[in-house]
Write a protein that holds these residues in place. Structure first.
Motif, PDB file in Angstrom:
ATOM      1  N   ALA A   1       0.308  -1.557  -0.378  1.00 17.53           N
ATOM      2  CA  ALA A   1      -0.025  -0.258   0.323  1.00 17.53           C
ATOM      3  C   ALA A   1       0.578   1.176   0.125  1.00 17.53           C
ATOM      4  O   ALA A   1       0.681   2.525  -0.245  1.00 17.53           O
ATOM      5  CB  ALA A   1      -0.884  -0.265   0.861  1.00 17.53           C
ATOM      6  N   GLU A   2       2.275   0.649   0.340  1.00 18.88           N
ATOM      7  CA  GLU A   2       3.109   2.049   0.115  1.00 18.88           C
ATOM      8  C   GLU A   2       3.242   2.694  -1.149  1.00 18.88           C
ATOM      9  O   GLU A   2       3.897   3.541  -1.483  1.00 18.88           O
ATOM     10  CB  GLU A   2       4.166   3.184   1.158  1.00 18.88           C
ATOM     11  N   ARG A   3       2.890   2.081  -2.263  1.00 18.81           N
ATOM     12  CA  ARG A   3       3.183   1.963  -3.921  1.00 18.81           C
ATOM     13  C   ARG A   3       1.908   1.609  -4.513  1.00 18.81           C
ATOM     14  O   ARG A   3       1.330   0.510  -5.791  1.00 18.81           O
ATOM     15  CB  ARG A   3       4.379   0.188  -4.100  1.00 18.81           C
ATOM     16  N   ILE A   4       1.154   2.547  -3.743  1.00 19.66           N
ATOM     17  CA  ILE A   4       0.345   2.789  -4.877  1.00 19.66           C
ATOM     18  C   ILE A   4      -0.123   3.526  -6.318  1.00 19.66           C
ATOM     19  O   ILE A   4       0.708   4.504  -5.882  1.00 19.66           O
ATOM     20  CB  ILE A   4      -1.394   3.128  -4.238  1.00 19.66           C
ATOM     21  N   ILE A   5      -0.752   3.175  -7.519  1.00 19.26           N
ATOM     22  CA  ILE A   5      -0.320   4.220  -8.652  1.00 19.26           C
ATOM     23  C   ILE A   5      -1.605   4.213  -9.100  1.00 19.26           C
ATOM     24  O   ILE A   5      -2.342   2.893  -9.323  1.00 19.26           O
ATOM     25  CB  ILE A   5       0.735   3.317  -9.996  1.00 19.26           C
ATOM     26  N   SER A   6      -2.276   5.767  -8.884  1.00 16.90           N
ATOM     27  CA  SER A   6      -3.395   5.587  -9.858  1.00 16.90           C
ATOM     28  C   SER A   6      -3.207   5.789 -11.741  1.00 16.90           C
ATOM     29  O   SER A   6      -2.805   6.231 -11.713  1.00 16.90           O
ATOM     30  CB  SER A   6      -4.288   6.486  -9.026  1.00 16.90           C
ATOM     31  N   ASN A   7      -5.122   5.313 -11.745  1.00 13.02           N
ATOM     32  CA  ASN A   7      -4.902   6.024 -13.224  1.00 13.02           C
ATOM     33  C   ASN A   7      -6.051   5.953 -13.965  1.00 13.02           C
ATOM     34  O   ASN A   7      -7.041   5.960 -13.316  1.00 13.02           O
ATOM     35  CB  ASN A   7      -4.485   4.292 -14.182  1.00 13.02           C
ATOM     36  N   GLY A   8      -6.622   6.975 -14.990  1.00 14.47           N
ATOM     37  CA  GLY A   8      -7.427   7.067 -15.168  1.00 14.47           C
ATOM     38  C   GLY A   8      -7.263   8.067 -16.761  1.00 14.47           C
ATOM     39  O   GLY A   8      -6.234   8.505 -16.911  1.00 14.47           O
ATOM     40  N   THR A   9      -8.352   8.559 -17.250  1.00 15.77           N
ATOM     41  CA  THR A   9      -8.933   9.024 -18.378  1.00 15.77           C
ATOM     42  C   THR A   9     -10.199   9.980 -18.253  1.00 15.77           C
ATOM     43  O   THR A   9     -10.790  10.073 -17.992  1.00 15.77           O
ATOM     44  CB  THR A   9      -8.845   8.537 -19.867  1.00 15.77           C
ATOM     45  N   SER A  10      -9.643  11.399 -18.858  1.00 18.68           N
ATOM     46  CA  SER A  10     -10.215  12.931 -18.673  1.00 18.68           C
ATOM     47  C   SER A  10     -10.801  13.005 -17.365  1.00 18.68           C
ATOM     48  O   SER A  10      -9.805  13.254 -16.427  1.00 18.68           O
ATOM     49  CB  SER A  10     -11.397  12.231 -20.037  1.00 18.68           C
ATOM     50  N   ALA A  11     -11.911  12.513 -16.968  1.00 20.00           N
ATOM     51  CA  ALA A  11     -12.114  13.658 -16.112  1.00 20.00           C
ATOM     52  C   ALA A  11     -11.553  12.148 -15.053  1.00 20.00           C
ATOM     53  O   ALA A  11     -11.155  12.295 -13.561  1.00 20.00           O
ATOM     54  CB  ALA A  11     -13.353  13.038 -15.449  1.00 20.00           C
ATOM     55  N   GLY A  12     -11.430  11.182 -15.859  1.00 21.31           N
ATOM     56  CA  GLY A  12     -11.341  10.174 -14.559  1.00 21.31           C
ATOM     57  C   GLY A  12      -9.370  10.632 -14.357  1.00 21.31           C
ATOM     58  O   GLY A  12      -9.012  10.155 -12.851  1.00 21.31           O
ATOM     59  N   GLY A  13      -8.859  11.001 -15.988  1.00 19.54           N
ATOM     60  CA  GLY A  13      -7.214  11.461 -15.484  1.00 19.54           C
ATOM     61  C   GLY A  13      -7.288  12.842 -14.743  1.00 19.54           C
ATOM     62  O   GLY A  13      -6.122  12.114 -13.258  1.00 19.54           O
ATOM     63  N   ALA A  14      -8.142  13.453 -14.442  1.00 15.96           N
ATOM     64  CA  ALA A  14      -8.560  14.464 -13.234  1.00 15.96           C
ATOM     65  C   ALA A  14      -7.962  14.690 -11.845  1.00 15.96           C
ATOM     66  O   ALA A  14      -7.164  15.042 -11.225  1.00 15.96           O
ATOM     67  CB  ALA A  14      -9.344  15.198 -13.788  1.00 15.96           C
ATOM     68  N   LEU A  15      -8.754  13.068 -11.789  1.00 13.49           N
ATOM     69  CA  LEU A  15      -9.410  12.883 -10.520  1.00 13.49           C
ATOM     70  C   LEU A  15      -8.116  12.111 -10.348  1.00 13.49           C
ATOM     71  O   LEU A  15      -7.776  11.793  -8.894  1.00 13.49           O
ATOM     72  CB  LEU A  15     -10.288  11.457 -10.180  1.00 13.49           C
ATOM     73  N   SER A  16      -7.542  11.127 -11.076  1.00  6.96           N
ATOM     74  CA  SER A  16      -6.064  10.428 -10.755  1.00  6.96           C
ATOM     75  C   SER A  16      -5.105  11.695 -10.272  1.00  6.96           C
ATOM     76  O   SER A  16      -4.262  11.327  -9.434  1.00  6.96           O
ATOM     77  CB  SER A  16      -5.526   9.687 -11.700  1.00  6.96           C
ATOM     78  N   ALA A  17      -5.188  12.439 -11.122  1.00  2.39           N
ATOM     79  CA  ALA A  17      -3.854  14.136 -11.300  1.00  2.39           C
ATOM     80  C   ALA A  17      -4.368  14.243  -9.584  1.00  2.39           C
ATOM     81  O   ALA A  17      -3.511  14.676  -8.441  1.00  2.39           O
ATOM     82  CB  ALA A  17      -4.080  15.122 -11.520  1.00  2.39           C
ATOM     83  N   LEU A  18      -5.878  14.685  -9.016  1.00  2.00           N
ATOM     84  CA  LEU A  18      -6.083  15.410  -8.209  1.00  2.00           C
ATOM     85  C   LEU A  18      -6.041  14.305  -6.728  1.00  2.00           C
ATOM     86  O   LEU A  18      -5.190  14.870  -5.790  1.00  2.00           O
ATOM     87  CB  LEU A  18      -7.841  15.554  -7.830  1.00  2.00           C
TER      88      LEU A  18
END
Length: 499
Positions: free
Chosen positions: A182-199
């Motif tokens: 859990a110290e190596r969680i990598i998020s991924n998303g596209t469009s609004a999902g990409g925005a949420l991944s960044a947020l």
């Protein structure tokens, strides 16, 4: 010794690993302890190789959900990790956790599944991740149209990001009870999902979200993540209208994407041409000059070193920042040229001796073409998905900029600044009391017309200036889309997450 007693797991076939309880008021409450026995075994093929994994599905990740259809996630774990084996460099303790979200258009999304992409027939990102030794946790999230039994909206901002944070907290809360690090969680998303991944990556552990997480009964632990993959993020919404007109102002013909369903409920995508009206051109002319003031106020630099220059724009929208954005297009074109692609149709490029030496940015914009009418995001008639994102439990849509609220054709109210703030990762880069992801991979294609190229470039550059590891690139001639380069994505992930 493996985390707790997972070596002794049985093969019970259950579909939800959370125990349902009720409190004294009769409200349903879910146990957040991971149930290691609640799985189904799956065997499939990925690129000709057998992949076996355990599927823990519809795992509710908060104690007091408002909608378990969306506030749950699917967790997939390679079978090797239950027998002390490894996959590449990873084992049960070190395997990174891949966290893809399926959010699009800020709509609600059910938990993602591991399988084949319905568009291409190829293994999707979750299935590829499993084949490479990643644990996959694919959360659902509420969205702008989610309603409760009383007909109230329960997925307006900031619900989606709160849900993703709660999912991260569930994984960290259960880190000792399940495979994956859990110290190596990598998020991924596209469009609004990409925005949420960044947020998600920008706002780790910030107290702004705590009241919302507490109300849902999220685990009382951290929600920061290790790394972010963000495809074409539709973000920085309060400045996106100005950024769009900075890029596309003066281009009055447009081709809008219209999405509908046919009689068999299949999605049909149609390109509808049009020309801006005199009123819309006037709006564009009002919005465009507001962008330089915003950009100049950021004082972002062209690199991470102290000697790099501040990027600026003059009142006409020209200057070093415009040249900086053009440099990403130039780098993308050079990569395509080196790969043998024919760039002769891109007449806005200057190519000499096998090198792309210049980009005419204005000609590039005309060639790509406009897709949205101004204001591109905060619609004056509250007609856009982003307007619905900022609605309330009773009101479906609101404005989120003073510009559109002052010119509203619907008499629309404006969302509270603190709510708008919660949805923009730019507000959390450098914020105190926040732990941001260390590694970032941001991709927006050069053929993307859904937002201005300025939006991902500003986000990536601000992160670079702050000293984070950022892989920012604009893939050549790629439209608004994601997960199109999985080999490169997972090579990057392996690099940054190596044990």
């Amino acid at each position: 010794m493996f985390k707790r007693t997972l070596w002794l797991l049985g093969s019970a076939l259950l579909l939800n690993s959370c125990t349902l309880m009720t409190n004294t008021s009769g409200t349903r409450v879910y146990n957040l302890d991971f149930d290691a026995n609640a799985f189904r075994p799956v065997t499939t093929q990925v690129n000709g190789r057998e992949v076996r994994y355990r599927a823990y599905e519809r795992v509710v990740y908060v104690r007091s959900p408002q909608d378990t259809t969306y506030q749950s996630m699917n967790i997939y774990v390679p079978e090797e990790y239950f027998g002390g084996r490894t996959i590449g460099a990873y084992n049960a303790q070190t395997a990174p956790i891949f966290l893809p979200n399926g959010v699009g258009g800020y709509m609600q999304a059910e938990p993602g599944t591991a399988g084949n992409d319905e568009r291409t027939g190829s293994p999707n990102a979750a299935l590829v991740a499993l084949s490479r030794g990643y644990v996959v946790a694919a959360p659902g999230a509420r969205g702008r149209s989610t309603k409760n039994a009383a007909g109230e909206f329960v997925g307006k901002a900031p619900a989606a990001i709160v849900d993703l944070k709660a999912a991260v907290r569930y994984l960290r809360y259960n880190d000792r009870a399940m495979p994956g690090n859990a110290e190596r969680i990598i998020s991924n998303g596209t469009s609004a999902g990409g925005a949420l991944s960044a947020l998600l990556g920008a706002s780790g552990n910030n107290r702004d979200y705590e009241p919302y997480l507490t109300a849902l009964g999220a685990a009382q632990t951290r929600d920061d993540i290790f790394a972010v993959s963000s495809y074409c993020p539709i973000t920085n919404l309060e400045n996106a209208d100005a950024a769009y007109e900075w890029q596309f102002g003066g281009v009055n013909d447009y081709t809008r994407l219209q999405i509908a369903r046919d009689t068999d409920f299949r999605i049909q995508r149609t390109l509808v041409p049009g020309t801006l009206t005199a009123e819309q051109i006037a709006l564009s002319n009002e919005l465009k000059p507001t962008f330089p003031a915003y950009l100049n106020g950021l004082r972002i630099r062209s690199g991470s070193g102290g000697g790099s220059s501040v990027l600026t724009l003059d009142q006409n929208g020209n200057g070093s920042f415009k040249e900086y954005v053009a440099s990403f297009i130039q780098a993308s074109a050079q990569t395509a040229l080196d790969a043998g692609q024919d760039l002769s149709a891109a007449t806005y490029l200057t190519v000499s001796g096998g090198r792309v030496t210049a980009v005419d940015f204005d000609a590039y914009v005309r060639a790509v073409g406009r897709q949205k009418i101004p204001p591109a995001f905060d619609g004056l008639s509250l007609e856009n998905g982003e307007n619905e994102l900022f609605g309330t439990s009773a009101a479906n849509a609101r404005h989120f900029t003073a510009f559109s609220q002052q010119r509203s054709k619907a008499g629309g109210a404006v969302a509270e600044p603190e709510v708008v703030r919660l949805m923009n990762p730019m507000n959390y880069v450098g914020a105190t009391g926040t732990q941001r992801a260390l590694h970032w991979r941001i991709r927006t294609g050069t053929a993307d017309r859904d937002t201005s190229l300025a939006v991902p470039v500003i986000l990536g550059t601000r992160l670079i200036n702050a000293g984070y590891d950022v892989d920012l690139f604009l893939p050549w001639n790629v439209p608004h889309s994601g997960d199109y380069d999985l080999d490169q994505l997972f090579a990057w992930m392996d690099r940054v997450a190596a044990p």
